[in-house]
Design an enzyme around this catalytic site. Sequence first.
Site, PDB file in Angstrom:
ATOM      1  N   TYR A  89     -54.544  33.398   7.294  1.00 33.88           N
ATOM      2  CA  TYR A  89     -53.894  34.428   6.479  1.00 33.88           C
ATOM      3  C   TYR A  89     -54.906  35.516   6.106  1.00 33.88           C
ATOM      4  CZ  TYR A  89     -50.219  36.100   3.353  1.00 33.88           C
ATOM      5  OH  TYR A  89     -49.241  36.840   2.747  1.00 33.88           O
ATOM      6  N   ASN A 103     -40.057  36.343  -1.688  1.00 37.37           N
ATOM      7  CA  ASN A 103     -39.064  36.847  -0.739  1.00 37.37           C
ATOM      8  C   ASN A 103     -38.081  37.860  -1.329  1.00 37.37           C
ATOM      9  OD1 ASN A 103     -40.259  35.446   1.299  1.00 37.37           O
ATOM     10  ND2 ASN A 103     -38.925  33.659   1.121  1.00 37.37           N
ATOM     11  N   SER A 153     -34.091  33.994   7.500  1.00 32.44           N
ATOM     12  CA  SER A 153     -35.315  33.622   6.773  1.00 32.44           C
ATOM     13  C   SER A 153     -35.124  33.848   5.278  1.00 32.44           C
ATOM     14  CB  SER A 153     -36.468  34.486   7.276  1.00 32.44           C
ATOM     15  OG  SER A 153     -36.258  35.834   6.892  1.00 32.44           O
ATOM     16  N   GLY A 154     -36.106  33.450   4.502  1.00 34.61           N
ATOM     17  CA  GLY A 154     -36.067  33.661   3.058  1.00 34.61           C
ATOM     18  C   GLY A 154     -35.911  35.135   2.721  1.00 34.61           C
ATOM     19  N   ARG A 163     -28.644  29.426  18.736  1.00 39.20           N
ATOM     20  CA  ARG A 163     -28.909  28.039  18.348  1.00 39.20           C
ATOM     21  C   ARG A 163     -27.598  27.264  18.371  1.00 39.20           C
ATOM     22  NH1 ARG A 163     -31.560  29.177  12.936  1.00 39.20           N
ATOM     23  NH2 ARG A 163     -31.888  31.229  13.837  1.00 39.20           N
ATOM     24  N   VAL A 205     -45.954  42.156   0.084  1.00 40.26           N
ATOM     25  CA  VAL A 205     -45.634  42.158  -1.344  1.00 40.26           C
ATOM     26  C   VAL A 205     -46.882  41.891  -2.201  1.00 40.26           C
ATOM     27  CG1 VAL A 205     -44.941  39.724  -1.622  1.00 40.26           C
ATOM     28  CG2 VAL A 205     -43.813  41.497  -2.981  1.00 40.26           C
TER      29      VAL A 205
END
Lengths: 365, 365
Positions: free
Chosen positions: A84, A157, A184-185, A208, A302
Amino acid sequence: MAVPRSALVLSRALALQRAASSARSLSGSVRNSPALLYRTHGEPVQVVKLETLELPALGAESVLVKMFAAPINPSDINMIQGTYAILPDLPAVGGNEGVGQVVEVGSNVKTVKVGDWVIPKDAGLGTWRTEAVLNAVDLVTLPCDISVLSAATLGVNPCTALRMLSDFEHLKPGDTVIQNAANSGVGTAVIQIAAAKGLHTINVVRDRPDLVQLTDRLKAMGATHVIKEETLRRPEMKELFKLCPRPKLALNGVGGKSATELLRHLQSEGTMVTYGGMAKQPVTVPVSALIFKDVKVRGFWVTQWKRDHKHNEEALRSMLDELCSLIRTGKLSPPSCTEVSIEDFHKALDNAMKPYISTKQVLVM
Amino acid sequence: MAVPRSALVLSRALALQRAASSARSLSGSVRNSPALLYRTHGEPVQVVKLETLELPALGAESVLVKMFAAPINPSDINMIQGTYAILPDLPAVGGNEGVGQVVEVGSNVKTVKVGDWVIPKDAGLGTWRTEAVLNAVDLVTLPCDISVLSAATLGVNPCTALRMLSDFEHLKPGDTVIQNAANSGVGTAVIQIAAAKGLHTINVVRDRPDLVQLTDRLKAMGATHVIKEETLRRPEMKELFKLCPRPKLALNGVGGKSATELLRHLQSEGTMVTYGGMAKQPVTVPVSALIFKDVKVRGFWVTQWKRDHKHNEEALRSMLDELCSLIRTGKLSPPSCTEVSIEDFHKALDNAMKPYISTKQVLVM
């Protein structure tokens, strides 16, 4: 197993606690707290251990927080893996968001009081533990009339989704936003916040087995259209743009081909904002889109936003208030979560790293 | 050979002339003008022909312009090939910029007078001809105390360079700009305008036999550093950034790997502006540069800028004044040009399409 104190000298996350411990707590008793600690970077299931940390005494500026719940986000995983953009000194407690309750405050603390619900203002606090002594200035309060799961998953998120919908294009009701990673979140927060703002959303998901159920679920949240990645390249997109205008804003959590396809459908002068790179491939932009369509290619993080607004408490407060108000009126639900006891963290970490897992793993303390 | 009038019905460029011819000229005589015309899209040397066009009578709002000189730009070539973003109706006269002198004005014309030097306000006028009857509103005057070559090449490349240096980042003296295609028309204008503004420039060029001479030439123009594409990937870039700050602005006329390398050296929150795609490869942007470095990826097209400012005469005037003032004080020279008579257009088109040709082909009438 308690961490030997000598091992903690270089820990930034734990150093925070040290700094907060200039005075002993009133009771003077020594308290221990189970925490998910990692001493080296590596695969989370291998390097994260449940250990018992001795809590430092409460300083004048610090507070004792009893954690309720803390999610496992992709950025937490990347932080443990060492990939990260920001990494804590080691050893470090995992987790960057979560909600807890203040149970004791230092003598100089004015910003929070006993009983308040609090979440971290910034990444790096280490939320995967049952209790922590933290500097009061590193926390922001939340109203306690929202659910624990909403509070625990609010800081990353939904904040990302709200900022991306607010800060890049001037969107008005009836405008369209296109996004990939719609499940996603961030994606599900975008769907709900956009719906509350009267925006159309085109939501791209990977094909999917349970696509029909997923589509139904996203539509129930307020998604206008849900399409497969493949559809982006098909003529039926033309039909879709008879139902809603071309998007002014594209939100990209994937990268690679998917991002290029989003770009292709943008209006002239529209913006694509990248907040994730799930496909681990760069964003490829045709030169003609930049020159002749004047598309703008941007990014959003963020954590950087929070740091840039560190001295503007009002901006953070007003964002959280807006989100809590959406939660209260039923317009913003937390992601579907699997609650896992902190003792079962191995299972939670395992699940968090599986592709196509649609529920967020949340550690409960 | 005169173009049969029936063949011209659909021509946008020539239709302009038609619209301008609502009244006969005072003299009433019919005038002819040699022009480089193309009737189909294709390779310029094959489809462009020197033909003689009958000039329409002068309307009340139109002017007769005697062209002095008109360059061959890459966008002119692409327009003829049919690959450019805007294409005229066919048949069309080639060329989008150039300077001429007003020799006769319609009765209602207030914005220009006989003797004025004029250049087109927008792309599409068709400048490769000796004389043209044009609507006065499609022209803007230039002072006649600059050289014909400066005037003929002012409207596209120097305008592009000035806007890119002005409209994307707030640059102050001592800041750095990095660019590839530094030897192009835009590139050499960037070097000179940046030097006049006290900016450092890092100028990337392709390796070539005469690299030393090219480097000397660009440095004489005001280039701070001239480096090869390969150097962008080498450790010596670190040494270079001891001499000037990392760039806030990158200007990309190439695309592909070269663009990615420019991006890599940008400051956090810096901007890369793409104005060309010589390598015919897209711009590839690492996801991390967007999210964690907050780089902005934009595009610029001077034709769009002119159209967006069509009703803001002052913006165009002030840009041209700024450039003319740089020219007058010797800070902005025209690109090195090869003047070619309009009859020798085949040779000029041929040369304009050769790689590594460092001089601009300019048709003189």
